[in-house]
Write a protein that holds these residues in place. Structure first.
Motif, PDB file in Angstrom:
ATOM      1  N   GLN A  56       3.831  -3.430 -10.640  1.00 43.07           N
ATOM      2  CA  GLN A  56       3.687  -4.827 -10.238  1.00 43.07           C
ATOM      3  C   GLN A  56       2.231  -5.200  -9.937  1.00 43.07           C
ATOM      4  OE1 GLN A  56       6.109  -5.785  -6.881  1.00 43.07           O
ATOM      5  NE2 GLN A  56       5.730  -7.974  -7.033  1.00 43.07           N
ATOM      6  N   PHE A  57       1.489  -4.283  -9.343  1.00 39.58           N
ATOM      7  CA  PHE A  57       0.104  -4.557  -8.961  1.00 39.58           C
ATOM      8  C   PHE A  57      -0.863  -3.652  -9.727  1.00 39.58           C
ATOM      9  CE2 PHE A  57       2.723  -5.426  -5.170  1.00 39.58           C
ATOM     10  CZ  PHE A  57       2.494  -6.787  -5.062  1.00 39.58           C
ATOM     11  N   ILE A  65      -8.281   1.887  -6.464  1.00 42.92           N
ATOM     12  CA  ILE A  65      -8.399   3.344  -6.572  1.00 42.92           C
ATOM     13  C   ILE A  65      -9.751   3.725  -7.167  1.00 42.92           C
ATOM     14  CG2 ILE A  65      -7.471   5.404  -7.702  1.00 42.92           C
ATOM     15  CD1 ILE A  65      -4.686   4.038  -7.533  1.00 42.92           C
ATOM     16  N   SER A  66     -10.141   3.041  -8.227  1.00 41.36           N
ATOM     17  CA  SER A  66     -11.432   3.334  -8.874  1.00 41.36           C
ATOM     18  C   SER A  66     -12.589   3.064  -7.925  1.00 41.36           C
ATOM     19  CB  SER A  66     -11.591   2.502 -10.143  1.00 41.36           C
ATOM     20  OG  SER A  66     -10.559   2.796 -11.051  1.00 41.36           O
ATOM     21  N   LEU A  67     -12.526   1.949  -7.215  1.00 40.30           N
ATOM     22  CA  LEU A  67     -13.583   1.606  -6.266  1.00 40.30           C
ATOM     23  C   LEU A  67     -13.671   2.633  -5.140  1.00 40.30           C
ATOM     24  CD1 LEU A  67     -15.759  -0.438  -5.502  1.00 40.30           C
ATOM     25  CD2 LEU A  67     -14.006  -1.734  -4.284  1.00 40.30           C
ATOM     26  N   SER A  68     -12.532   3.079  -4.660  1.00 36.83           N
ATOM     27  CA  SER A  68     -12.506   4.086  -3.606  1.00 36.83           C
ATOM     28  C   SER A  68     -13.146   5.387  -4.082  1.00 36.83           C
ATOM     29  CB  SER A  68     -11.067   4.342  -3.148  1.00 36.83           C
ATOM     30  OG  SER A  68     -11.033   5.320  -2.145  1.00 36.83           O
ATOM     31  N   MET A 118      -2.524   1.359  -0.011  1.00 34.95           N
ATOM     32  CA  MET A 118      -1.292   1.863   0.605  1.00 34.95           C
ATOM     33  C   MET A 118      -0.352   0.721   0.967  1.00 34.95           C
ATOM     34  SD  MET A 118      -1.097   5.076   0.601  1.00 34.95           S
ATOM     35  CE  MET A 118      -1.908   5.111  -0.980  1.00 34.95           C
ATOM     36  N   ASN A 119      -0.897  -0.443   1.281  1.00 36.96           N
ATOM     37  CA  ASN A 119      -0.053  -1.596   1.592  1.00 36.96           C
ATOM     38  C   ASN A 119       0.639  -2.148   0.358  1.00 36.96           C
ATOM     39  OD1 ASN A 119      -0.365  -1.758   4.388  1.00 36.96           O
ATOM     40  ND2 ASN A 119      -2.350  -2.743   4.168  1.00 36.96           N
ATOM     41  N   PHE A 120       0.018  -1.973  -0.808  1.00 34.60           N
ATOM     42  CA  PHE A 120       0.649  -2.428  -2.036  1.00 34.60           C
ATOM     43  C   PHE A 120       1.522  -1.353  -2.659  1.00 34.60           C
ATOM     44  CE2 PHE A 120      -2.721  -5.530  -1.643  1.00 34.60           C
ATOM     45  CZ  PHE A 120      -2.013  -6.696  -1.881  1.00 34.60           C
ATOM     46  N   GLY A 121       1.450  -0.157  -2.127  1.00 31.60           N
ATOM     47  CA  GLY A 121       2.382   0.909  -2.442  1.00 31.60           C
ATOM     48  C   GLY A 121       2.262   1.566  -3.786  1.00 31.60           C
TER      49      GLY A 121
END
Length: 138
Positions: A56-57, A65-68, A118-121
Motif C-alpha cells: 500500500q505504501f 528505508i533508502s534514506l535511513s 514502522m508506523n506505516f508497517g
C-alpha cells in the motif's frame, strides 16, 4: 605508610581501567546495535522490493528505508573521519565539533525515518492483496 600510598594508586588505576573498559564495552555494544539496525533496514528493503507496488505504501517505504540506510552510512563515514581528528588542536577541535553536529543530525533523521516506516508497517505476516490473484469461491 608507603604501602597504603601504593594501594591508593592501584585503586585509582583500577577505577580508571574500569571506566575505560566500560567505555570500550559501550562503544562495541553501540556498534553492534548500529549493525543490527542497518541489517534490519537491508532486510526491509529486500522485502519491500519483493512485494513491489502491491504494498500500500510502496514508494513511501522505499524512500524511508533508502534514506535511513544512506543516513546511517553517512554517519558512519563521519564517525571514522572524526576519529582521525586531533582534538588537542583548537582548529581541529572546532572541525570535530561541527562534524559531531552533522553526525547527531544524521542519526536523528535516520531514527525519524525508522519511526515513520514502522508506523506505516512492514509486516511479512500480513498478506497483501494482489489485483491479479483469483478469489476462491465457496
Amino acid at each position: 605508610m608507603m604501602a597504603s600510598g601504593l594501594e591508593r594508586v592501584n585503586e585509582n588505576e583500577m577505577k580508571a581501567m574500569d571506566a575505560n573498559r566500560y567505555a570500550t564495552k559501550k562503544t562495541i555494544a553501540q556498534g553492534m546495535l548500529d549493525i543490527a539496525l542497518l541489517t534490519a533496514n537491508a532486510s526491509q528493503l529486500k522485502y519491500i522490493l519483493q512485494v513491489g507496488e502491491q504494498h500500500q505504501f510502496y514508494k513511501l517505504m522505499l524512500i524511508l528505508i533508502s534514506l535511513s540506510i544512506v543516513l546511517q552510512v553517512a554517519a558512519g563515514i563521519l564517525l571514522v573521519i572524526q576519529s582521525l581528528i586531533n582534538m588537542h588542536n583548537p582548529k581541529d577541535r572546532s572541525l570535530g565539533f561541527t562534524i559531531n553536529h552533522f553526525i547527531d543530525a544524521f542519526i536523528f533523521l535516520a531514527v525519524f525515518c525508522d519511526i515513520m516506516k514502522m508506523n506505516f508497517g512492514i509486516d511479512p505476516a500480513v498478506p497483501h492483496r494482489s489485483d491479479d490473484a483469483e478469489l476462491v469461491k465457496p
